[in-house]
Scaffold this motif. Structure first.
Motif, mmCIF file in Angstrom:
data_model
loop_
_atom_site.group_PDB
_atom_site.id
_atom_site.type_symbol
_atom_site.label_atom_id
_atom_site.label_comp_id
_atom_site.label_asym_id
_atom_site.label_seq_id
_atom_site.Cartn_x
_atom_site.Cartn_y
_atom_site.Cartn_z
ATOM 1 N N UNK A 15 -9.066 26.080 65.528
ATOM 2 C CA UNK A 15 -8.746 27.496 65.453
ATOM 3 C C UNK A 15 -9.901 28.264 66.076
ATOM 4 N N UNK A 16 -9.637 29.475 66.529
ATOM 5 C CA UNK A 16 -10.711 30.251 67.165
ATOM 6 C C UNK A 16 -11.856 30.464 66.191
ATOM 7 N N UNK A 17 -11.501 30.687 64.938
ATOM 8 C CA UNK A 17 -12.541 30.905 63.928
ATOM 9 C C UNK A 17 -13.411 29.662 63.754
ATOM 10 N N UNK A 18 -12.747 28.486 63.699
ATOM 11 C CA UNK A 18 -13.497 27.226 63.567
ATOM 12 C C UNK A 18 -14.377 26.977 64.791
ATOM 13 N N UNK A 19 -13.800 27.241 65.980
ATOM 14 C CA UNK A 19 -14.559 26.994 67.212
ATOM 15 C C UNK A 19 -15.778 27.905 67.284
ATOM 16 N N UNK A 20 -15.604 29.176 66.931
ATOM 17 C CA UNK A 20 -16.738 30.106 66.962
ATOM 18 C C UNK A 20 -17.801 29.700 65.963
ATOM 19 N N UNK A 21 -17.374 29.249 64.783
ATOM 20 C CA UNK A 21 -18.339 28.837 63.750
ATOM 21 C C UNK A 21 -19.100 27.597 64.199
ATOM 22 N N UNK A 22 -18.363 26.647 64.792
ATOM 23 C CA UNK A 22 -19.017 25.420 65.261
ATOM 24 C C UNK A 22 -20.035 25.733 66.358
ATOM 25 N N UNK A 24 -21.645 28.454 66.857
ATOM 26 C CA UNK A 24 -22.781 29.155 66.281
ATOM 27 C C UNK A 24 -23.777 28.154 65.685
ATOM 28 N N UNK A 25 -23.255 27.135 64.995
ATOM 29 C CA UNK A 25 -24.117 26.116 64.394
ATOM 30 C C UNK A 25 -24.754 25.242 65.482
ATOM 31 N N UNK A 26 -23.928 24.758 66.418
ATOM 32 C CA UNK A 26 -24.418 23.834 67.436
ATOM 33 C C UNK A 26 -25.406 24.496 68.396
ATOM 34 N N UNK A 27 -25.265 25.812 68.615
ATOM 35 C CA UNK A 27 -26.190 26.495 69.510
ATOM 36 C C UNK A 27 -27.601 26.526 68.957
ATOM 37 N N UNK A 28 -27.735 26.318 67.643
ATOM 38 C CA UNK A 28 -29.071 26.290 67.038
ATOM 39 C C UNK A 28 -29.766 24.952 67.247
ATOM 40 N N UNK A 29 -29.005 23.944 67.716
ATOM 41 C CA UNK A 29 -29.572 22.612 67.953
ATOM 42 C C UNK A 29 -30.170 22.582 69.350
ATOM 43 N N UNK A 30 -31.445 22.162 69.481
ATOM 44 C CA UNK A 30 -32.102 22.208 70.807
ATOM 45 C C UNK A 30 -31.609 21.156 71.783
ATOM 46 N N UNK A 31 -30.940 20.099 71.300
ATOM 47 C CA UNK A 31 -30.458 19.043 72.179
ATOM 48 C C UNK A 31 -29.026 19.326 72.624
ATOM 49 N N UNK A 32 -28.645 18.893 73.830
ATOM 50 C CA UNK A 32 -27.266 19.063 74.278
ATOM 51 C C UNK A 32 -26.276 18.317 73.381
ATOM 52 N N UNK A 33 -25.201 18.984 72.993
ATOM 53 C CA UNK A 33 -24.142 18.389 72.169
ATOM 54 C C UNK A 33 -22.798 18.772 72.778
ATOM 55 N N UNK A 34 -21.857 17.823 72.781
ATOM 56 C CA UNK A 34 -20.542 18.093 73.363
ATOM 57 C C UNK A 34 -19.465 17.392 72.557
ATOM 58 N N UNK A 35 -18.233 17.889 72.699
ATOM 59 C CA UNK A 35 -17.048 17.260 72.106
ATOM 60 C C UNK A 35 -16.028 17.092 73.223
ATOM 61 N N UNK A 36 -15.467 15.862 73.366
ATOM 62 C CA UNK A 36 -14.460 15.582 74.385
ATOM 63 C C UNK A 36 -13.178 15.109 73.713
ATOM 64 N N UNK A 37 -12.032 15.411 74.366
ATOM 65 C CA UNK A 37 -10.771 14.900 73.836
ATOM 66 C C UNK A 37 -10.532 13.487 74.365
ATOM 67 N N UNK A 44 -15.703 21.355 73.457
ATOM 68 C CA UNK A 44 -16.704 22.228 72.855
ATOM 69 C C UNK A 44 -18.075 21.780 73.337
ATOM 70 N N UNK A 45 -18.966 22.734 73.637
ATOM 71 C CA UNK A 45 -20.321 22.425 74.068
ATOM 72 C C UNK A 45 -21.259 23.465 73.485
ATOM 73 N N UNK A 46 -22.467 23.033 73.137
ATOM 74 C CA UNK A 46 -23.438 24.041 72.715
ATOM 75 C C UNK A 46 -24.159 24.584 73.936
#
Length: 565
Positions: A15-22, A24-37, A44-46
């Motif tokens: 959901x847009x709300x879940x994606x925005x929340x995720x 927000x959290x992942x952007x605080x992580x200094x390392x690259x993080x991604x989600x692939x289907x 999703x990418x930080x």
């Protein structure tokens, strides 16, 4: 690709709300993080991942690596993606990729399978860029295996070469020779013309030696000393021919700033297996032959002969005396303080001492080597550990106590149990005990040593990597086992402000320790200028005569909180 596809993918997956929340959290992580289907499309990418890819979040969503990275690399990425999705197992892989700036980067990529809110599987990944750590490790490796003046391999590299050659020779019934070389007249040139001219001379001498040595291994092993390993036989004829070429190479004068300077060579040689069957004895015998060459007037070579082994007989007598000294409780401990950057004493290292009834104090480097060779070090090491723990447990101030562990102790299967037992017997808190190991322990059998160190860490004790920079210095050791401390060898500290190479090594090691969140201790600190340099470079703690000499613990009664009534 439809302009609405990224939105559709995001809507179906989160959901847009879940994606925005995720995000927000992942952007605080200094390392690259991604989600692939399951089709390896980015869901999703930080922000760190977007920066790493060099594209915005909206540009990346719904697209695959094929849109940004060369196909041959992406084929590997997607093969791993499919493996993770099929097996559900976490995958960690070291990869090489060309970044947007064109530079090849070394990455550690970790991927795991997860389930999306819509029930579909996805790949969640993180990337650690270890390129700088790799570069630092490679630089340390080169600096610690090569001589800064001549750029020849140094003693560390020589020992590696000899150990490998000995292993091959033992299995293949091969023979090889070792030539120890000293430059005759070098001291006089240094005294008369100064170190700058002497250094320039050594560089030219090294170049001529390298030409004469051809494909044989050549190392600079002391101030005016070099060592050659020659394996193309037959011996001794091939070694004699090489010695003749080396001597002839010095025939012409050296042109140094318009001065014609001349030097010669003295050479000693010994052969495996005729003269010795281990590296230490082979080098010792070649050096004994070198001593004979120098005594015979210099400018000549000599081969090892049996009557040169007087030192061997003396060593054997000392071995018997050491056994008697240990049995008779004649060994004792001195303690050397360790200070933090602010000058506060935070611990002590226990150091073994032996007062010989006839020869007086025997240097530890001499008798500990004997104990290592005959196996007595295992029993001595247990006694040292017990005595150090017993003493430290009695100190009112709960500072740490550091004890060296021998590689031989690691070959005993009960080391963790022994340490645990001694902690219980003495009542010392595990967190105050620091066990120091050298890189050779890990090199001998890394998996076994790592297992033993992990069991020791589980007891609550600290583990320090001693004499870092003088051995194998592999980054994989530091990555694979979380040492609490790295100790910079005193040989580098002594050359601060004298040798730019030593300064560079110290800076590289301190930087490596900072990147790996490991404390750094510099040994051999003897002057205020050395102390100030190390503090300025960010070194956490120091040890050496400037901090305090090894002494009976009573000398440091105030520091351990033991005051007279």
């Amino acid at each position: 690709m439809s302009a609405d596809l990224p939105v559709e993918l995001m809507t179906k997956s989160f959901s847009k709300r879940d994606a925005d929340a995720l995000r927000l959290v992942l952007d605080a992580v200094p390392h690259p993080i991604f989600v692939k289907d399951e089709q390896s499309r980015f869901l999703l990418l930080n922000s760190s991942m977007c920066d790493f890819m060099g594209h915005s979040h909206d540009d990346l969503i719904g697209r695959t690596d094929y849109d940004f990275v060369p196909r041959e690399q992406v084929d590997v990425f997607q093969r791993i993606d499919r493996l993770v999705l099929e097996t559900g197992e976490i995958n960690e892989n070291e990869e090489f990729i060309r970044g947007p700036d064109g530079e090849i980067r070394t990455l550690v990529t970790r991927k795991a399978r997860a389930r999306l809110p819509n029930g579909a599987h996805c790949v969640v990944g993180s990337i650690s860029d270890i390129s700088r750590m790799k570069r630092d490790a490679a630089r340390i490796e080169y600096l610690t295996t090569h001589d800064g003046l001549t750029d020849l391999p140094n003693r560390t590299a020589l020992m590696r070469s000899l150990e490998g050659k000995l292993e091959r020779a033992t299995s293949g019934r091969e023979c090889f020779g070792v030539l120890r070389i000293d430059v005759d007249g070098f001291k006089e040139i240094n005294d008369v013309f100064g170190p700058a001219t002497a250094d320039a001379l050594l560089r030219q001498v090294a170049a001529r030696l390298a030409d004469a040595a051809d494909e044989s291994f050549l190392a600079r092993t002391s101030g005016s000393g070099f060592t050659i390993v020659i394996d193309n036989g037959p011996h001794p004829d091939a070694a004699i021919a090489l010695a003749d070429r080396l001597l002839a190479a010095m025939a012409d004068a050296f042109d140094l700033d318009g001065r014609a300077l001349r030097v010669g060579l003295s050479i000693g040689m010994a052969f495996y297996p005729n003269d010795a069957t281990d590296v230490t004895a082979l080098l010792s015998n070649a050096h004994a032959a070198l001593d004979r060459a120098r005594a015979d007037g210099r400018g000549v070579f000599r081969m090892f002969e049996a009557d040169m082994d007087h030192k061997v007989r003396v060593r054997r007598a000392l071995e018997q005396d050491l056994r008697s000294a240990f049995a008779g409780n004649e060994l004792f401990l001195h303690y050397q303080p360790q200070a933090n950057a602010a000058g506060q004493i935070v611990g002590f290292e226990a150091l073994l001492r032996w007062f010989h009834k006839e020869r007086g104090m025997i240097p530890p480097v001499e008798f500990i080597a004997i104990a290592e060779e005959n196996g007595l070090i295992v029993a001595i090491g247990e006694w040292v550990l017990r005595e150090a723990c017993r003493e430290a447990a009695s100190w009112p101030n709960a500072v740490s106590i550091a004890v060296n562990l021998s590689p031989l102790q690691f070959r005993q299967g009960n080391l963790p149990e022994m340490v645990h037992s001694l902690l219980l017997q003495t009542g010392l808190e595990p967190g105050r005990l620091e066990l120091e190991v050298t890189e050779s322990v890990l090199f001998d059998d890394f998996s076994r040593a790592s297992s033993i160190l992990s069991r020791l860490k589980a007891l609550g004790v600290k583990i320090a990597l001693d004499d870092f920079g003088t051995g194998y210095s592999s980054l994989s050791y530091l990555q694979s086992f979380p040492f609490d401390k790295i100790k910079i060898d005193k040989s580098f500290v002594w050359m601060i402000q004298k040798n730019p190479q030593s300064t560079a090594i110290i800076r590289a090691i301190v930087g490596l320790g900072r990147d790996l969140a490991m404390r750094i201790l510099a040994e051999g600190v003897e002057t205020l200028s050395q102390l100030n340099f190390l503090k300025d470079e960010g070194c956490n703690s120091m040890q050496g005569y400037f901090i305090g000499r090894p002494c009976p613990i009573e000398t440091y009664a105030k520091e351990i909180g033991r005051f007279a009534a």
